[in-house]
Design a protein around this motif. Structure first.
Motif, short mmCIF file in Angstrom:
data_model
loop_
_atom_site.label_atom_id
_atom_site.label_comp_id
_atom_site.label_asym_id
_atom_site.label_seq_id
_atom_site.Cartn_x
_atom_site.Cartn_y
_atom_site.Cartn_z
N ALA A 283 5.88 -48.51 46.88
CA ALA A 283 4.63 -48.90 46.24
C ALA A 283 3.92 -47.74 45.58
CB ALA A 283 3.71 -49.55 47.29
N ILE A 284 4.06 -46.53 46.17
CA ILE A 284 3.30 -45.41 45.62
C ILE A 284 4.23 -44.34 45.03
CG2 ILE A 284 1.37 -45.77 47.21
CD1 ILE A 284 2.47 -43.49 48.90
N SER A 285 5.49 -44.67 44.86
CA SER A 285 6.41 -43.70 44.27
C SER A 285 6.12 -43.53 42.79
CB SER A 285 7.86 -44.15 44.46
OG SER A 285 8.17 -44.23 45.84
N SER A 286 6.28 -42.31 42.29
CA SER A 286 6.09 -42.08 40.86
C SER A 286 7.24 -42.63 40.06
CB SER A 286 5.94 -40.58 40.58
OG SER A 286 7.12 -39.89 41.01
N THR A 287 8.44 -42.61 40.62
CA THR A 287 9.62 -43.12 39.93
C THR A 287 10.51 -43.83 40.93
OG1 THR A 287 9.56 -41.28 38.36
CG2 THR A 287 11.61 -42.54 38.49
N ASN A 288 10.95 -45.04 40.59
CA ASN A 288 11.88 -45.80 41.42
C ASN A 288 13.17 -45.98 40.63
OD1 ASN A 288 9.99 -46.18 43.53
ND2 ASN A 288 9.03 -47.85 42.36
N ILE A 289 14.29 -45.53 41.15
CA ILE A 289 15.57 -45.58 40.45
C ILE A 289 16.58 -46.24 41.36
CG2 ILE A 289 17.41 -44.23 39.37
CD1 ILE A 289 15.36 -42.04 38.84
N GLY B 270 31.03 -54.04 31.27
CA GLY B 270 31.23 -52.70 31.79
C GLY B 270 29.98 -52.18 32.47
N GLY B 271 28.85 -52.53 31.92
CA GLY B 271 27.57 -52.24 32.54
C GLY B 271 26.62 -53.39 32.29
N TYR B 272 25.92 -53.83 33.29
CA TYR B 272 25.00 -54.96 33.15
C TYR B 272 23.69 -54.55 33.80
CZ TYR B 272 23.24 -59.75 33.29
OH TYR B 272 22.51 -60.88 33.12
N PHE B 273 22.62 -54.52 33.00
CA PHE B 273 21.34 -54.01 33.48
C PHE B 273 20.26 -55.06 33.24
CE2 PHE B 273 24.01 -50.60 31.99
CZ PHE B 273 24.01 -49.71 33.06
N ILE B 274 19.43 -55.28 34.23
CA ILE B 274 18.35 -56.26 34.12
C ILE B 274 17.05 -55.62 34.58
CG2 ILE B 274 17.45 -58.49 34.91
CD1 ILE B 274 20.29 -59.41 35.36
N TYR C 42 12.41 -52.09 30.59
CA TYR C 42 13.61 -51.68 29.88
C TYR C 42 14.83 -52.19 30.63
CZ TYR C 42 10.43 -48.29 27.71
OH TYR C 42 9.39 -47.70 27.06
N GLY C 43 15.65 -53.00 30.02
CA GLY C 43 16.91 -53.38 30.63
C GLY C 43 17.82 -52.17 30.76
N LEU C 44 17.80 -51.30 29.75
CA LEU C 44 18.58 -50.06 29.79
C LEU C 44 17.78 -49.00 29.06
CD1 LEU C 44 21.17 -48.43 30.30
CD2 LEU C 44 22.07 -49.36 28.16
#
Length: 553
Positions: free
Chosen positions: A105-111, A143-147, A161-163
């Motif tokens: 919830a408070i992270s600057s970046t979630n990857i 090959g790569g699928y991003f949602i 951004y999907g990618l």
């Protein structure tokens, strides 16, 4: 050996939950150091899937970065895999080899997945996806699928951004080419092959872009938002660098391609720049445009000045052409339509300049005005004027011309003309060849260098001459008695009683013989009365010629 393996298994399991670390090293075998089979119940933190191994760092806060599981490999000369995930199930609705989730919830970046690669004299790939299939089904292979899936309650200013891919240099590192995303398609296809395919199916009021590309850097090199190249050795029917298709309903406008250039420096700004080139034998088109469907069809709409062969267009003009134009025949005769102030489409809303007769070998070109051709010229130079013709300063008619009436207001030189109605010549007029006129009035000089056929002639405001006839008659001149009047008749067709006649002998008839009267005595008969002023008689003269001019008034 069994006891050693059991001990190591227990040690590694407990180590995974311990705050301190332990290390176990075994070499010389292809078997895994640790193998776990089966799965336990769901457990914290909020993971619903059943699992064989869980790497969990616990709940104690720390200022260092933490990792649930780290896979590390660096000693192979063939391939090193830090972590391999394999999911295979014939009855599962989905099989995921590796699933990663980044949340907080408070992270600057979630990857979810962070792929990082160091490279030296080789190829480095942060994340690589691969799909293999040998089935006959209608498979979808990515090959790569991003949602990216925004959920209810998300801030309206957030970006999804999907990618998102970035290529960047650190500490001034220089590369030959930097590419945010490079996609390639190598496959035997029956329909289409896409290097990159972007689809936008959004909701709400925001704009949608199937692809959005931005070139915005501080380098001194050229900036290109989209660069597309089509190459290959295969022989195909059509090659297209960029193809844009718009379908669906639009309440205002639909653009297959929309390009805009806004240059703030001194360089030229091109909304579109197109070049057709190549070494092939086919035609080269910088721009090929067509319009089809219903409604107004315009293959091109240009809102502004146009220069063809020139970049300079005069202030008062909208089109300038540097060179010769050729206007071909389409559905109608070739030519140019000039609209009046109404700018309507009726045949009376202006004038047309173009071909009147389109038959090859018999072409005529003319001016169409008020529903008819008023003036046209044929291939031989013969000119036809529909009604009154007005000739101004120093006009020259050099070929056959037919007009209803002719008004000359200044100097005119006319070679051949046929006038069928009343005409006025108030300037100095010269006719070099033939003039044929039914009615004419000359108030200034008249010079006729050739034959003039005039039905009615009025000179200087005098009487009207309706016809002038010239005739030469060969006859035997009778003998004349001394001091006596003698009359002789000559036949001139068309002469009528009341006509004015001039008569002259072609040679001398003698110094003592006078012509006292010449008149039309009857239809087609002219009588000349002679008088011999001396005594003695003369002998008849054979083949004597008299010239007559008859004026019908």
């Amino acid at each position: 050996m069994k006891k050693i393996f059991t001990f190591l298994l227990v040690t590694l399991i407990f180590s995974a939950y311990a705050q301190n670390t332990s290390e176990t090293t075994l070499t010389g075998t292809t078997l895994p150091i640790l193998k776990v089979k089966g799965f336990g119940p769901s457990s914290s933190p909020s993971i619903t899937q059943k699992m064989s191994i869980l790497g969990y760092t616990g709940t104690q806060s720390t200022t260092n970065e933490t990792a649930g599981i780290i896979g590390y490999s660096d000693n192979s000369t063939i391939g090193n895999y830090g972590l391999i995930g394999l999911a295979k199930g014939d009855n599962a609705s989905k099989n995921i080899g590796l699933y990663a989730y980044g949340g907080g919830a408070i992270s600057s970046t979630n990857i979810g997945i962070l792929g990082e690669s160091d490279v030296f004299s080789s190829t480095g790939t942060g994340v690589r996806g691969k799909v293999n299939s040998n089935s006959n089904a209608t498979d979808l292979m990515y090959g790569g699928y991003f949602i990216s899936t925004p959920t209810n309650g998300i801030n309206g200013s957030a970006k999804s951004y999907g990618l998102y891919a970035t290529s960047q240099s650190v500490n001034s590192g220089t590369v030959a080419t930097s590419t945010g995303i490079e996609a390639e398609s190598f496959a035997w296809t029956t329909l289409n092959s896409y290097g990159v395919k972007g689809t936008s199916a959004g909701f709400g009021t925001g704009a949608e872009y199937g692809g959005y590309f931005l070139a915005n850097g501080i380098s001194s090199g050229n900036k290109t938002g989209v660069y597309a190249t089509t190459t290959g050795n295969a022989i195909v029917a059509t090659r297209t660098g960029v193809r844009a298709v718009v379908t669906g309903a639009a309440t205002t406008s639909a653009y297959g391609t929309y390009s805009e250039s806004n240059n703030s420096d001194i360089g030229n700004s091109y909304g579109g720049y197109f070049v057709g080139s190549g070494t092939g034998l086919g035609s080269k088109y910088g721009i090929y445009s067509t319009a089809s469907g219903s409604g107004t069809l315009l293959a091109a709409y240009l809102d502004g000045k146009v220069g063809i062969g020139t970049s300079s267009v005069s202030t008062n003009e909208i089109l300038e052409v540097n060179g010769r134009m050729r206007i071909r025949r389409g559905a109608f005769a070739s030519g140019i339509w000039l609209n009046n102030s109404v700018n309507g489409t009726d045949i009376t809303d202006g004038a047309f300049v173009g071909l009147n007769n389109e038959t090859s070998g018999s072409e005529t070109v003319g001016f169409w005005l008020n529903g008819a051709f008023r003036f046209f010229v044929d291939r031989a130079g013969n000119t036809t004027i529909g009604r009154n013709a007005i000739i101004g300063n120093n006009a020259t008619v050099t070929a056959n011309t037919t007009t209803a009436s002719l008004n000359v207001s200044s100097t005119a030189t006319i070679n051949t003309i046929n006038i069928t109605n009343s005409s006025t010549f108030s300037g100095s007029t010269t006719f070099n060849n033939t003039i044929s006129a039914n009615d004419g009035s000359f108030s200034s000089n008249l010079n006729i260098g050739g034959q003039a056929t005039v039905n009615t002639l009025s000179v200087g405001g005098g009487g009207t001459i309706f016809k002038i006839k010239k005739a030469s008659v060969t006859s035997t001149l009778n003998s004349f008695a001394g001091n006596t009047f003698t009359s002789q008749n000559f036949t001139v067709a068309g002469a009528a009683v009341g006509d004015v006649v001039l008569a002259t002998p072609q040679v001398s008839i003698g110094s003592d013989i006078m012509i006292s009267e010449v008149y039309v005595s009857a239809a087609d008969t002219i009588t000349i009365k002679f008088y011999k002023t001396t005594a003695g008689s003369t002998f008849p003269q054979n083949n004597f010629v008299f010239n007559f001019v008859v004026f019908k008034i």
